[in-house]
Design a protein around this motif. Sequence first.
Motif, short mmCIF file in Angstrom:
data_model
loop_
_atom_site.label_atom_id
_atom_site.label_comp_id
_atom_site.label_asym_id
_atom_site.label_seq_id
_atom_site.Cartn_x
_atom_site.Cartn_y
_atom_site.Cartn_z
N ILE A 1 0.84 -1.20 0.00
CA ILE A 1 0.00 0.00 0.00
C ILE A 1 0.88 1.24 0.00
CG2 ILE A 1 -1.87 -1.16 1.25
CD1 ILE A 1 -0.93 0.63 3.73
N ASP A 2 0.25 2.38 -0.21
CA ASP A 2 0.88 3.69 0.02
C ASP A 2 0.23 4.24 1.28
OD1 ASP A 2 1.76 6.28 0.22
OD2 ASP A 2 1.16 6.86 -1.81
N PRO A 3 0.90 4.10 2.42
CA PRO A 3 0.29 4.51 3.69
C PRO A 3 0.21 6.03 3.87
CG PRO A 3 2.53 3.82 4.08
CD PRO A 3 2.23 3.54 2.63
N THR A 4 0.72 6.78 2.89
CA THR A 4 0.69 8.25 2.98
C THR A 4 -0.44 8.86 2.14
OG1 THR A 4 2.26 8.59 1.16
CG2 THR A 4 3.19 8.29 3.36
N ASP A 5 -1.23 8.03 1.49
CA ASP A 5 -2.31 8.51 0.62
C ASP A 5 -3.64 8.43 1.38
OD1 ASP A 5 -4.24 9.00 -1.33
OD2 ASP A 5 -3.29 7.71 -2.82
N ALA A 6 -4.21 9.58 1.70
CA ALA A 6 -5.45 9.64 2.48
C ALA A 6 -6.70 9.51 1.62
CB ALA A 6 -5.51 10.95 3.25
N TYR A 7 -6.57 9.46 0.30
CA TYR A 7 -7.74 9.53 -0.58
C TYR A 7 -8.01 8.24 -1.36
CZ TYR A 7 -7.11 14.30 0.78
OH TYR A 7 -6.95 15.43 1.54
N GLY A 8 -7.35 7.17 -0.99
CA GLY A 8 -7.55 5.90 -1.68
C GLY A 8 -6.20 5.25 -1.95
N GLN A 9 -6.18 4.35 -2.90
CA GLN A 9 -4.95 3.65 -3.25
C GLN A 9 -4.82 3.56 -4.76
OE1 GLN A 9 -2.34 2.12 -0.96
NE2 GLN A 9 -3.32 3.97 -0.21
N TYR A 10 -3.76 4.18 -5.26
CA TYR A 10 -3.40 4.12 -6.67
C TYR A 10 -4.60 4.51 -7.53
CZ TYR A 10 0.28 1.89 -4.09
OH TYR A 10 1.24 1.64 -3.17
N GLN A 11 -5.11 3.60 -8.39
CA GLN A 11 -6.23 3.97 -9.27
C GLN A 11 -7.58 3.95 -8.56
OE1 GLN A 11 -4.53 1.05 -9.36
NE2 GLN A 11 -5.62 -0.55 -10.50
N GLU B 1 7.61 3.38 13.70
CA GLU B 1 8.89 3.11 13.02
C GLU B 1 8.85 3.57 11.57
OE1 GLU B 1 10.24 -0.96 13.43
OE2 GLU B 1 9.74 -0.95 15.57
N LEU B 2 7.75 3.30 10.91
CA LEU B 2 7.61 3.70 9.50
C LEU B 2 7.64 5.22 9.37
CD1 LEU B 2 7.23 2.57 6.67
CD2 LEU B 2 4.79 2.51 7.08
N ASN B 3 6.96 5.92 10.26
CA ASN B 3 6.96 7.39 10.22
C ASN B 3 8.37 7.96 10.35
OD1 ASN B 3 4.36 8.48 9.72
ND2 ASN B 3 3.70 7.87 11.77
N GLN B 4 9.21 7.32 11.12
CA GLN B 4 10.58 7.79 11.30
C GLN B 4 11.41 7.64 10.03
OE1 GLN B 4 12.27 5.93 14.80
NE2 GLN B 4 10.50 6.49 16.03
N LYS B 5 11.02 6.72 9.16
CA LYS B 5 11.76 6.46 7.92
C LYS B 5 11.26 7.28 6.73
CE LYS B 5 12.56 1.68 9.31
NZ LYS B 5 12.17 0.29 9.07
N LEU B 6 10.08 7.88 6.86
CA LEU B 6 9.50 8.62 5.74
C LEU B 6 10.20 9.97 5.56
CD1 LEU B 6 5.70 7.91 6.30
CD2 LEU B 6 7.11 7.09 4.42
N PRO B 7 10.19 10.48 4.32
CA PRO B 7 10.78 11.80 4.07
C PRO B 7 10.05 12.90 4.84
CG PRO B 7 10.16 10.71 2.00
CD PRO B 7 9.66 9.87 3.11
N GLU B 8 10.74 13.99 5.07
CA GLU B 8 10.17 15.16 5.74
C GLU B 8 8.86 15.56 5.06
OE1 GLU B 8 10.60 18.53 8.42
OE2 GLU B 8 12.17 17.07 8.08
N GLY B 9 7.85 15.83 5.86
CA GLY B 9 6.56 16.26 5.34
C GLY B 9 5.60 15.13 5.00
N LYS B 10 6.08 13.88 5.07
CA LYS B 10 5.22 12.72 4.80
C LYS B 10 4.95 11.99 6.12
CE LYS B 10 5.10 11.94 0.14
NZ LYS B 10 3.97 11.49 -0.62
N SER B 11 3.75 11.44 6.24
CA SER B 11 3.44 10.63 7.41
C SER B 11 2.39 9.58 7.05
CB SER B 11 2.94 11.50 8.57
OG SER B 11 1.73 12.12 8.23
N VAL B 12 2.34 8.55 7.86
CA VAL B 12 1.37 7.47 7.67
C VAL B 12 -0.02 8.00 8.02
CG1 VAL B 12 0.63 5.20 8.50
CG2 VAL B 12 3.07 5.67 8.15
N VAL B 13 -0.95 7.85 7.09
CA VAL B 13 -2.34 8.25 7.33
C VAL B 13 -3.25 7.03 7.48
CG1 VAL B 13 -2.10 10.48 6.18
CG2 VAL B 13 -2.86 8.49 4.85
N THR B 14 -2.67 5.84 7.39
CA THR B 14 -3.44 4.61 7.58
C THR B 14 -4.09 4.66 8.96
OG1 THR B 14 -1.94 3.37 6.15
CG2 THR B 14 -3.27 2.09 7.70
N LYS B 15 -5.40 4.45 8.98
CA LYS B 15 -6.13 4.51 10.24
C LYS B 15 -5.96 3.21 11.02
CE LYS B 15 -9.61 7.52 8.27
NZ LYS B 15 -10.70 7.45 7.33
#
Length: 167
Positions: free
Chosen positions: A79-89, A116-130
């Motif tokens: 998945i893309d855990p930083t996408d709050a609006y769905g997944q891919y298509q 742990e994942l949040n610590q590895k993400l680039p600046e300005g990105k975060s996990v939005v997975t609920k």
Amino acid sequence: MNMNKAYFAGGCFWCMVKPFDEYEGIDKVTSGYMGGTTENPSYEEVKEGKTGHLEVVEIQYDVALFSYNRLLEIYFAIIDPTDAYGQYQDRGTQYQTAIFYTNDDQKRLAEEYIDELNQKLPEGKSVVTKLLPYKPFYEAEDYHQDFYKKNPERYQEEQEIRNQLKK
């Protein structure tokens, strides 16, 4: 066997079954709906985004052979855990990502994994997975079960689109 269940929403459930279905220790992967307010929703209702449900996979696994952390690793890899609006298509609330935990241990492990994942993400990105408590799981219609086996060409098309959008 010591069986447990895990529930993950990661966009269209068609793309969520095969990655889990290929491991020893995973007994069954079932497509369905979770998190909404309508009892026994249909695919058509969920697809419209009006029931509050997410498309989810229920994973039944043997805890002696497969850990919950390993399930989290597989889940977050597809998945893309930083996408709050769905997944891919797949766009819309019904395609958002979520982990539905069934007990305090699953909740704690998921929180730790997300931290742990949040610590590895680039600046300005975060996990939005609920991270949500278990709600009733409604099995999807039969034609959605094992979609990748029943409709390999269509599944491959969906995967190719998904992979192109991952880049």
